[in-house]
Design an enzyme around this catalytic site. Sequence first.
Site, PDB file in Angstrom:
ATOM      1  N   LYS A 173      59.897  46.728  31.838  1.00 20.59           N
ATOM      2  CA  LYS A 173      60.547  46.776  33.153  1.00 20.59           C
ATOM      3  C   LYS A 173      59.506  46.731  34.251  1.00 20.59           C
ATOM      4  CE  LYS A 173      61.975  50.135  35.898  1.00 20.59           C
ATOM      5  NZ  LYS A 173      61.944  49.534  37.268  1.00 20.59           N
ATOM      6  N   GLU A 248      49.776  56.592  33.306  1.00 19.00           N
ATOM      7  CA  GLU A 248      48.735  56.396  34.324  1.00 19.00           C
ATOM      8  C   GLU A 248      49.403  56.684  35.659  1.00 19.00           C
ATOM      9  OE1 GLU A 248      46.674  55.577  37.142  1.00 19.00           O
ATOM     10  OE2 GLU A 248      47.228  53.482  36.820  1.00 19.00           O
ATOM     11  N   CYS A 282      45.869  52.789  43.277  1.00 20.32           N
ATOM     12  CA  CYS A 282      45.681  54.179  42.840  1.00 20.32           C
ATOM     13  C   CYS A 282      44.216  54.576  42.820  1.00 20.32           C
ATOM     14  CB  CYS A 282      46.302  54.392  41.463  1.00 20.32           C
ATOM     15  SG  CYS A 282      45.665  53.288  40.185  1.00 20.32           S
ATOM     16  N   GLU A 383      48.991  62.507  47.726  1.00 16.92           N
ATOM     17  CA  GLU A 383      48.784  61.055  47.665  1.00 16.92           C
ATOM     18  C   GLU A 383      49.645  60.364  48.719  1.00 16.92           C
ATOM     19  OE1 GLU A 383      48.315  57.721  44.194  1.00 16.92           O
ATOM     20  OE2 GLU A 383      50.107  58.966  44.098  1.00 16.92           O
TER      21      GLU A 383
END
Length: 479
Positions: A173, A248, A282, A383
Amino acid sequence: MNIKNYINGKFKNPVQDYWIENFNPSNGEVYGQIPNSTSEDIEDAYNAAKSAFPSWSKKTLEERSRILIKISELLEANLQRFAEAESKDNGKPISLAKAVDIPRAASNFRFFGNAITQFASESHESVGQNAINYTLRQPIGVVGCISPWNLPLYLFTWKIAPAIAAGNCVVAKPSEVTPMTAYLLGEICNEAGLPKGVLNIVHGLGTTTGQAIVEHTDIKAISFTGGTATGAHIAKIAAPMFKKLSLELGGKNPNIIFADCDYDDMLETTVRSSFANQGQICLCGSRIFIESSIYERFKSDFITRIKALKVGHPSDANTNIGALVSKPHLEKVKSYIEIAKDENGTVLCGGKEVIVKGFENGYYLEPTVIEVPNDECRVNQEEIFGPVVTIMPFDTEEDVLAMANKVKYGLSATLWTNDLKRTLRMSNQLQAGIVWVNTWMMRDLRTPFGGVKASGVGREGGFEALRFFTEPKNVCIKY
Protein backbone atom coordinates in the site's frame (compact mmCIF):
# COMPACT_ATOMS: atom_id res chain seq x y z
CA MET A 1 -7.76 10.37 -13.80
CA ASN A 2 -8.88 7.34 -11.80
CA ILE A 3 -6.09 5.21 -10.35
CA LYS A 4 -6.83 1.51 -9.98
CA ASN A 5 -5.55 -1.29 -7.81
CA TYR A 6 -2.95 -3.61 -9.35
CA ILE A 7 -3.88 -7.17 -8.40
CA ASN A 8 -2.74 -10.37 -10.07
CA GLY A 9 -1.14 -8.39 -12.88
CA LYS A 10 -4.36 -6.52 -13.74
CA PHE A 11 -5.76 -3.09 -12.92
CA LYS A 12 -9.03 -3.23 -10.98
CA ASN A 13 -11.57 -0.91 -9.42
CA PRO A 14 -12.17 -1.40 -5.67
CA VAL A 15 -14.77 -4.04 -4.84
CA GLN A 16 -16.98 -1.62 -2.89
CA ASP A 17 -16.48 1.24 -5.36
CA TYR A 18 -15.21 3.59 -2.61
CA TRP A 19 -12.99 6.43 -3.85
CA ILE A 20 -10.80 9.23 -2.45
CA GLU A 21 -9.93 12.51 -4.15
CA ASN A 22 -6.30 12.97 -5.21
CA PHE A 23 -4.94 16.53 -4.90
CA ASN A 24 -2.18 18.33 -6.75
CA PRO A 25 -0.28 20.22 -4.00
CA SER A 26 1.10 22.82 -6.39
CA ASN A 27 -2.33 24.27 -7.16
CA GLY A 28 -4.64 22.73 -4.54
CA GLU A 29 -6.84 21.15 -7.20
CA VAL A 30 -8.27 17.64 -7.42
CA TYR A 31 -6.85 15.87 -10.45
CA GLY A 32 -8.15 12.35 -9.97
CA GLN A 33 -9.48 9.68 -7.67
CA ILE A 34 -7.94 6.65 -6.01
CA PRO A 35 -9.58 3.57 -4.52
CA ASN A 36 -10.28 3.43 -0.81
CA SER A 37 -9.87 -0.32 -0.72
CA THR A 38 -11.44 -2.53 1.92
CA SER A 39 -10.62 -5.92 3.39
CA GLU A 40 -12.27 -7.50 0.33
CA ASP A 41 -9.64 -5.96 -1.94
CA ILE A 42 -6.87 -7.04 0.44
CA GLU A 43 -8.24 -10.58 0.41
CA ASP A 44 -8.24 -10.52 -3.39
CA ALA A 45 -4.62 -9.32 -3.38
CA TYR A 46 -3.63 -11.87 -0.76
CA ASN A 47 -5.14 -14.74 -2.76
CA ALA A 48 -3.24 -13.61 -5.85
CA ALA A 49 0.00 -13.46 -3.87
CA LYS A 50 -0.65 -16.81 -2.23
CA SER A 51 -1.22 -18.46 -5.61
CA ALA A 52 1.94 -16.93 -7.06
CA PHE A 53 4.18 -17.82 -4.12
CA PRO A 54 4.95 -21.51 -4.81
CA SER A 55 6.22 -20.78 -8.30
CA TRP A 56 7.99 -17.49 -7.51
CA SER A 57 9.77 -18.81 -4.42
CA LYS A 58 11.16 -21.71 -6.45
CA LYS A 59 12.51 -19.58 -9.28
CA THR A 60 16.28 -19.52 -9.49
CA LEU A 61 18.10 -16.53 -8.07
CA GLU A 62 19.25 -15.68 -11.59
CA GLU A 63 15.64 -15.57 -12.85
CA ARG A 64 14.51 -13.30 -10.03
CA SER A 65 17.59 -11.12 -10.48
CA ARG A 66 16.98 -10.73 -14.21
CA ILE A 67 13.39 -9.52 -13.68
CA LEU A 68 14.34 -7.02 -10.96
CA ILE A 69 17.12 -5.59 -13.09
CA LYS A 70 14.69 -5.29 -16.03
CA ILE A 71 12.31 -3.28 -13.82
CA SER A 72 15.25 -1.02 -12.92
CA GLU A 73 16.10 -0.47 -16.59
CA LEU A 74 12.48 0.36 -17.46
CA LEU A 75 12.28 2.91 -14.63
CA GLU A 76 15.41 4.58 -15.98
CA ALA A 77 13.95 4.56 -19.50
CA ASN A 78 10.80 6.27 -18.17
CA LEU A 79 12.64 8.75 -15.93
CA GLN A 80 10.94 11.92 -17.17
CA ARG A 81 7.43 10.46 -17.03
CA PHE A 82 7.87 9.14 -13.49
CA ALA A 83 9.58 12.33 -12.27
CA GLU A 84 6.72 14.48 -13.55
CA ALA A 85 4.17 12.16 -11.94
CA GLU A 86 6.04 12.21 -8.61
CA SER A 87 6.27 15.99 -8.66
CA LYS A 88 2.59 16.45 -9.51
CA ASP A 89 1.54 14.10 -6.72
CA ASN A 90 3.95 15.24 -4.01
CA GLY A 91 4.70 18.91 -4.74
CA LYS A 92 8.48 18.45 -4.90
CA PRO A 93 10.45 20.08 -7.72
CA ILE A 94 10.61 17.95 -10.88
CA SER A 95 14.36 18.48 -10.84
CA LEU A 96 14.57 16.78 -7.42
CA ALA A 97 12.40 13.84 -8.46
CA LYS A 98 14.47 13.44 -11.62
CA ALA A 99 17.81 13.64 -9.80
CA VAL A 100 16.98 11.66 -6.65
CA ASP A 101 13.62 9.91 -6.29
CA ILE A 102 13.27 7.97 -9.53
CA PRO A 103 16.97 7.09 -9.95
CA ARG A 104 17.00 5.77 -6.37
CA ALA A 105 13.88 3.69 -7.04
CA ALA A 106 15.65 2.17 -10.05
CA SER A 107 18.77 1.60 -7.93
CA ASN A 108 16.71 -0.25 -5.32
CA PHE A 109 15.60 -2.85 -7.85
CA ARG A 110 19.07 -3.14 -9.37
CA PHE A 111 20.79 -3.41 -6.01
CA PHE A 112 18.55 -6.15 -4.63
CA GLY A 113 18.48 -7.90 -7.99
CA ASN A 114 22.24 -8.26 -7.62
CA ALA A 115 22.31 -8.69 -3.83
CA ILE A 116 20.11 -11.78 -3.85
CA THR A 117 22.72 -13.61 -5.94
CA GLN A 118 25.32 -12.90 -3.24
CA PHE A 119 23.16 -13.58 -0.19
CA ALA A 120 24.90 -16.50 1.51
CA SER A 121 23.89 -18.63 4.49
CA GLU A 122 26.18 -20.12 7.12
CA SER A 123 27.60 -23.59 7.54
CA HIS A 124 29.35 -24.88 10.67
CA GLU A 125 31.27 -28.08 11.18
CA SER A 126 30.68 -29.31 14.73
CA VAL A 127 34.15 -30.68 15.43
CA GLY A 128 34.20 -33.69 17.74
CA GLN A 129 30.47 -34.31 17.26
CA ASN A 130 30.66 -35.62 13.69
CA ALA A 131 28.01 -33.18 12.53
CA ILE A 132 27.47 -30.35 10.08
CA ASN A 133 25.05 -27.50 10.77
CA TYR A 134 23.87 -25.30 7.96
CA THR A 135 21.31 -22.51 7.76
CA LEU A 136 18.57 -22.23 5.18
CA ARG A 137 17.18 -18.77 4.40
CA GLN A 138 13.64 -19.33 3.18
CA PRO A 139 11.11 -16.74 2.01
CA ILE A 140 8.32 -15.99 4.47
CA GLY A 141 5.40 -16.19 2.03
CA VAL A 142 3.03 -13.24 1.61
CA VAL A 143 4.27 -10.00 3.21
CA GLY A 144 2.81 -6.52 3.61
CA CYS A 145 4.66 -3.33 2.66
CA ILE A 146 3.26 0.11 3.61
CA SER A 147 5.13 3.25 2.53
CA PRO A 148 4.86 7.03 3.18
CA TRP A 149 4.23 10.11 1.05
CA ASN A 150 7.49 12.04 1.38
CA LEU A 151 9.64 9.89 -0.94
CA PRO A 152 6.86 7.92 -2.59
CA LEU A 153 8.46 5.59 -5.16
CA TYR A 154 11.89 5.75 -3.51
CA LEU A 155 10.62 4.22 -0.23
CA PHE A 156 7.94 2.03 -1.84
CA THR A 157 10.58 0.20 -3.88
CA TRP A 158 12.99 0.12 -0.90
CA LYS A 159 10.57 -2.38 0.64
CA ILE A 160 9.22 -4.20 -2.39
CA ALA A 161 12.55 -4.93 -4.08
CA PRO A 162 14.14 -6.98 -1.24
CA ALA A 163 10.84 -8.70 -0.47
CA ILE A 164 10.38 -10.11 -3.97
CA ALA A 165 14.11 -10.66 -4.47
CA ALA A 166 14.03 -12.99 -1.45
CA GLY A 167 11.20 -14.99 -3.03
CA ASN A 168 8.19 -13.51 -1.23
CA CYS A 169 4.99 -12.23 -2.77
CA VAL A 170 3.77 -8.80 -1.69
CA VAL A 171 0.60 -6.92 -0.84
CA ALA A 172 1.70 -3.28 -0.86
CA LYS A 173 0.00 0.00 0.00
CA PRO A 174 1.50 3.34 -1.02
CA SER A 175 0.42 6.50 0.75
CA GLU A 176 -3.05 7.63 -0.31
CA VAL A 177 -1.61 11.14 -0.58
CA THR A 178 0.92 10.17 -3.29
CA PRO A 179 -0.34 7.10 -5.19
CA MET A 180 0.58 7.89 -8.78
CA THR A 181 4.06 6.43 -9.25
CA ALA A 182 3.08 3.24 -7.41
CA TYR A 183 0.20 2.91 -9.86
CA LEU A 184 2.56 3.41 -12.81
CA LEU A 185 4.95 0.83 -11.36
CA GLY A 186 2.36 -1.85 -12.10
CA GLU A 187 2.73 -1.14 -15.82
CA ILE A 188 6.50 -1.44 -15.54
CA CYS A 189 6.23 -4.77 -13.71
CA ASN A 190 4.03 -6.23 -16.44
CA GLU A 191 6.42 -5.04 -19.13
CA ALA A 192 9.37 -6.53 -17.24
CA GLY A 193 7.68 -9.92 -17.07
CA LEU A 194 7.09 -10.06 -13.32
CA PRO A 195 4.72 -13.03 -12.86
CA LYS A 196 1.13 -12.22 -11.95
CA GLY A 197 0.47 -11.99 -8.23
CA VAL A 198 4.07 -11.53 -7.13
CA LEU A 199 3.42 -7.82 -6.48
CA ASN A 200 -0.04 -6.48 -5.70
CA ILE A 201 -0.55 -2.73 -5.15
CA VAL A 202 -3.69 -1.78 -3.25
CA HIS A 203 -4.62 1.86 -2.67
CA GLY A 204 -6.54 3.47 0.17
CA LEU A 205 -6.48 5.06 3.60
CA GLY A 206 -4.32 3.73 6.38
CA THR A 207 -7.37 3.32 8.59
CA THR A 208 -9.08 1.04 6.07
CA THR A 209 -6.65 -0.47 3.57
CA GLY A 210 -3.56 -0.37 5.79
CA GLN A 211 -5.52 -1.74 8.72
CA ALA A 212 -6.76 -4.65 6.59
CA ILE A 213 -3.19 -5.55 5.59
CA VAL A 214 -1.92 -5.47 9.17
CA GLU A 215 -4.90 -7.45 10.50
CA HIS A 216 -4.78 -10.17 7.85
CA THR A 217 -3.99 -13.41 9.64
CA ASP A 218 -1.95 -14.88 6.79
CA ILE A 219 0.20 -11.88 5.90
CA LYS A 220 3.21 -12.92 7.96
CA ALA A 221 5.40 -9.80 7.98
CA ILE A 222 4.82 -6.05 7.90
CA SER A 223 7.35 -3.49 6.71
CA PHE A 224 6.13 0.04 7.47
CA THR A 225 7.59 3.51 7.11
CA GLY A 226 5.67 6.44 8.57
CA GLY A 227 4.75 8.20 11.79
CA THR A 228 5.65 6.91 15.23
CA ALA A 229 2.03 6.87 16.46
CA THR A 230 0.97 4.76 13.47
CA GLY A 231 3.92 2.45 14.05
CA ALA A 232 2.83 1.93 17.64
CA HIS A 233 -0.71 1.14 16.45
CA ILE A 234 0.60 -1.42 13.96
CA ALA A 235 2.77 -3.06 16.62
CA LYS A 236 -0.21 -3.49 18.97
CA ILE A 237 -2.05 -5.42 16.25
CA ALA A 238 0.82 -7.34 14.72
CA ALA A 239 2.79 -8.38 17.81
CA PRO A 240 0.10 -10.64 19.34
CA MET A 241 -0.22 -12.26 15.89
CA PHE A 242 3.54 -12.99 15.92
CA LYS A 243 4.19 -11.20 12.66
CA LYS A 244 7.69 -10.05 11.80
CA LEU A 245 7.86 -6.26 12.05
CA SER A 246 10.12 -3.64 10.51
CA LEU A 247 9.11 -0.12 11.54
CA GLU A 248 10.96 2.94 10.23
CA LEU A 249 9.37 5.83 12.08
CA GLY A 250 9.91 9.47 12.97
CA GLY A 251 13.02 11.53 13.59
CA LYS A 252 14.11 14.76 15.24
CA ASN A 253 17.69 14.72 14.10
CA PRO A 254 20.50 16.86 15.56
CA ASN A 255 22.98 18.65 13.31
CA ILE A 256 26.00 19.38 15.51
CA ILE A 257 28.51 21.94 14.23
CA PHE A 258 31.91 22.47 15.88
CA ALA A 259 34.15 25.46 15.18
CA ASP A 260 36.89 23.28 13.65
CA CYS A 261 34.69 22.11 10.78
CA ASP A 262 35.24 22.85 7.09
CA TYR A 263 32.96 25.86 7.28
CA ASP A 264 31.96 26.39 3.66
CA ASP A 265 31.23 22.72 3.07
CA MET A 266 29.25 22.60 6.30
CA LEU A 267 27.19 25.66 5.37
CA GLU A 268 26.27 24.40 1.91
CA THR A 269 25.36 20.95 3.20
CA THR A 270 23.39 22.31 6.14
CA VAL A 271 21.17 24.32 3.79
CA ARG A 272 20.42 21.08 1.97
CA SER A 273 20.02 18.93 5.09
CA SER A 274 17.56 21.47 6.50
CA PHE A 275 15.28 22.04 3.52
CA ALA A 276 15.69 19.31 0.91
CA ASN A 277 12.29 18.03 -0.23
CA GLN A 278 10.67 20.95 1.68
CA GLY A 279 12.13 19.49 4.89
CA GLN A 280 9.88 16.45 4.42
CA ILE A 281 12.60 13.83 4.89
CA CYS A 282 12.83 11.81 8.09
CA LEU A 283 16.61 12.35 7.98
CA CYS A 284 16.61 16.16 7.79
CA GLY A 285 18.70 17.85 10.48
CA SER A 286 15.92 19.89 12.05
CA ARG A 287 17.77 20.78 15.29
CA ILE A 288 20.96 22.70 14.53
CA PHE A 289 23.45 23.15 17.38
CA ILE A 290 26.40 25.49 16.71
CA GLU A 291 29.48 25.94 18.86
CA SER A 292 29.27 29.37 20.52
CA SER A 293 32.47 30.76 19.01
CA ILE A 294 31.04 30.60 15.46
CA TYR A 295 27.35 30.97 16.30
CA GLU A 296 26.85 34.57 15.17
CA ARG A 297 28.81 34.00 11.97
CA PHE A 298 26.79 30.90 11.17
CA LYS A 299 23.49 32.59 11.96
CA SER A 300 24.22 35.47 9.61
CA ASP A 301 25.53 33.30 6.76
CA PHE A 302 22.82 30.69 7.11
CA ILE A 303 19.98 33.23 7.08
CA THR A 304 21.46 34.87 3.98
CA ARG A 305 21.56 31.52 2.19
CA ILE A 306 18.03 30.58 3.23
CA LYS A 307 16.56 33.89 2.11
CA ALA A 308 18.05 33.27 -1.33
CA LEU A 309 16.15 29.99 -1.78
CA LYS A 310 13.32 30.27 -4.29
CA VAL A 311 9.89 28.97 -3.35
CA GLY A 312 8.01 28.17 -6.53
CA HIS A 313 6.08 25.80 -8.73
CA PRO A 314 7.66 22.35 -8.97
CA SER A 315 7.99 22.58 -12.75
CA ASP A 316 10.14 25.73 -12.56
CA ALA A 317 13.78 24.74 -13.04
CA ASN A 318 14.83 27.55 -10.65
CA THR A 319 12.62 26.34 -7.78
CA ASN A 320 14.46 25.24 -4.64
CA ILE A 321 11.42 24.76 -2.39
CA GLY A 322 8.25 23.30 -3.91
CA ALA A 323 4.82 22.78 -2.39
CA LEU A 324 4.14 20.91 0.82
CA VAL A 325 2.34 17.65 0.27
CA SER A 326 -1.16 18.59 1.46
CA LYS A 327 -3.29 21.34 2.97
CA PRO A 328 -3.60 19.59 6.37
CA HIS A 329 0.17 19.13 6.51
CA LEU A 330 0.74 22.79 5.66
CA GLU A 331 -1.56 23.79 8.52
CA LYS A 332 0.27 21.46 10.91
CA VAL A 333 3.66 22.96 10.02
CA LYS A 334 2.32 26.51 10.38
CA SER A 335 0.92 25.65 13.81
CA TYR A 336 4.41 24.75 15.04
CA ILE A 337 5.71 28.14 13.97
CA GLU A 338 3.07 29.73 16.21
CA ILE A 339 3.98 27.32 19.03
CA ALA A 340 7.61 28.43 18.71
CA LYS A 341 6.60 32.08 19.10
CA ASP A 342 4.56 31.23 22.19
CA GLU A 343 7.64 29.51 23.65
CA ASN A 344 9.83 32.61 23.18
CA GLY A 345 11.40 31.41 19.95
CA THR A 346 12.52 34.06 17.46
CA VAL A 347 11.63 33.58 13.81
CA LEU A 348 14.79 34.74 12.04
CA CYS A 349 13.42 34.22 8.54
CA GLY A 350 10.43 32.69 6.79
CA GLY A 351 7.36 31.51 8.62
CA LYS A 352 4.78 32.73 6.12
CA GLU A 353 2.79 31.18 3.33
CA VAL A 354 3.90 32.00 -0.21
CA ILE A 355 1.53 32.90 -3.03
CA VAL A 356 2.91 31.59 -6.33
CA LYS A 357 1.51 33.50 -9.31
CA GLY A 358 -0.87 31.35 -11.30
CA PHE A 359 -0.98 28.74 -8.51
CA GLU A 360 -2.49 30.77 -5.71
CA ASN A 361 -4.16 27.80 -4.03
CA GLY A 362 -0.98 25.74 -3.77
CA TYR A 363 0.53 24.70 -0.43
CA TYR A 364 3.68 26.85 -0.29
CA LEU A 365 5.59 27.96 2.79
CA GLU A 366 8.77 29.98 3.24
CA PRO A 367 11.77 28.05 4.60
CA THR A 368 11.80 28.97 8.26
CA VAL A 369 14.64 29.34 10.76
CA ILE A 370 13.78 29.74 14.45
CA GLU A 371 16.22 30.68 17.20
CA VAL A 372 15.20 28.90 20.39
CA PRO A 373 16.22 29.78 23.96
CA ASN A 374 16.56 26.15 25.12
CA ASP A 375 16.21 22.58 23.96
CA GLU A 376 13.12 21.81 26.04
CA CYS A 377 10.70 23.64 23.74
CA ARG A 378 8.16 21.64 21.72
CA VAL A 379 9.67 22.63 18.37
CA ASN A 380 12.88 20.94 19.49
CA GLN A 381 11.18 17.87 20.91
CA GLU A 382 8.42 17.09 18.41
CA GLU A 383 8.68 16.13 14.74
CA ILE A 384 7.45 18.93 12.47
CA PHE A 385 8.43 17.36 9.12
CA GLY A 386 8.45 20.54 7.09
CA PRO A 387 10.68 23.46 6.05
CA VAL A 388 11.33 24.52 9.65
CA VAL A 389 14.61 24.26 11.58
CA THR A 390 15.75 25.57 14.94
CA ILE A 391 19.18 26.89 15.86
CA MET A 392 20.87 27.42 19.22
CA PRO A 393 24.46 27.67 20.49
CA PHE A 394 26.35 25.25 22.73
CA ASP A 395 29.56 25.54 24.76
CA THR A 396 30.84 22.02 25.41
CA GLU A 397 30.79 18.60 23.84
CA GLU A 398 29.04 17.21 26.91
CA ASP A 399 26.28 19.83 26.71
CA VAL A 400 25.48 19.26 23.05
CA LEU A 401 25.61 15.49 23.40
CA ALA A 402 23.07 15.66 26.22
CA MET A 403 20.74 17.85 24.12
CA ALA A 404 21.16 15.70 21.03
CA ASN A 405 20.13 12.57 22.93
CA LYS A 406 17.34 14.13 24.98
CA VAL A 407 14.53 13.61 22.44
CA LYS A 408 12.49 10.41 22.21
CA TYR A 409 13.70 9.82 18.65
CA GLY A 410 16.97 8.33 17.46
CA LEU A 411 17.07 8.06 13.68
CA SER A 412 20.12 10.01 12.48
CA ALA A 413 22.64 12.61 13.58
CA THR A 414 25.09 14.80 11.69
CA LEU A 415 28.43 15.83 13.16
CA TRP A 416 30.74 18.51 11.77
CA THR A 417 34.28 18.39 13.12
CA ASN A 418 37.84 17.60 12.04
CA ASP A 419 38.83 16.29 15.48
CA LEU A 420 39.25 12.52 15.08
CA LYS A 421 39.02 11.70 18.78
CA ARG A 422 35.85 13.76 19.12
CA THR A 423 34.40 12.05 16.05
CA LEU A 424 34.97 8.61 17.54
CA ARG A 425 33.71 9.59 21.01
CA MET A 426 30.52 11.24 19.80
CA SER A 427 29.71 8.72 17.09
CA ASN A 428 29.83 6.07 19.78
CA GLN A 429 27.63 8.02 22.21
CA LEU A 430 25.02 9.58 19.90
CA GLN A 431 21.74 7.67 20.23
CA ALA A 432 21.00 7.23 16.56
CA GLY A 433 20.87 4.49 13.97
CA ILE A 434 22.94 6.57 11.52
CA VAL A 435 25.69 9.09 12.20
CA TRP A 436 27.03 11.21 9.34
CA VAL A 437 30.35 12.95 9.91
CA ASN A 438 31.16 15.93 7.65
CA THR A 439 28.42 14.91 5.22
CA TRP A 440 24.68 14.25 5.04
CA MET A 441 22.48 11.77 3.19
CA MET A 442 25.44 9.89 1.77
CA ARG A 443 24.07 6.38 1.43
CA ASP A 444 25.63 3.04 0.57
CA LEU A 445 22.78 0.60 -0.07
CA ARG A 446 24.80 -2.21 1.55
CA THR A 447 24.60 -0.57 4.98
CA PRO A 448 21.82 -1.04 7.58
CA PHE A 449 19.21 1.73 7.77
CA GLY A 450 16.92 2.45 10.71
CA GLY A 451 16.66 4.08 14.10
CA VAL A 452 16.52 3.52 17.84
CA LYS A 453 14.03 4.56 20.53
CA ALA A 454 10.81 5.92 18.99
CA SER A 455 12.41 6.00 15.54
CA GLY A 456 11.66 2.37 14.95
CA VAL A 457 12.34 -1.33 15.16
CA GLY A 458 14.59 -3.33 12.85
CA ARG A 459 16.80 -2.36 9.94
CA GLU A 460 16.37 -2.04 6.20
CA GLY A 461 19.01 -2.06 3.49
CA GLY A 462 21.60 -4.52 2.24
CA PHE A 463 21.55 -8.02 3.65
CA GLU A 464 19.61 -6.72 6.68
CA ALA A 465 16.54 -6.38 4.44
CA LEU A 466 17.04 -9.83 2.93
CA ARG A 467 17.37 -11.28 6.44
CA PHE A 468 14.12 -9.61 7.46
CA PHE A 469 12.25 -11.01 4.47
CA THR A 470 13.48 -14.57 5.08
CA GLU A 471 13.19 -17.08 7.89
CA PRO A 472 16.36 -18.84 9.05
CA LYS A 473 16.18 -22.60 9.52
CA ASN A 474 18.98 -24.61 11.09
CA VAL A 475 19.63 -28.09 9.66
CA CYS A 476 21.91 -30.41 11.67
CA ILE A 477 23.28 -33.57 10.04
CA LYS A 478 25.23 -36.13 12.02
CA TYR A 479 27.57 -38.31 9.98
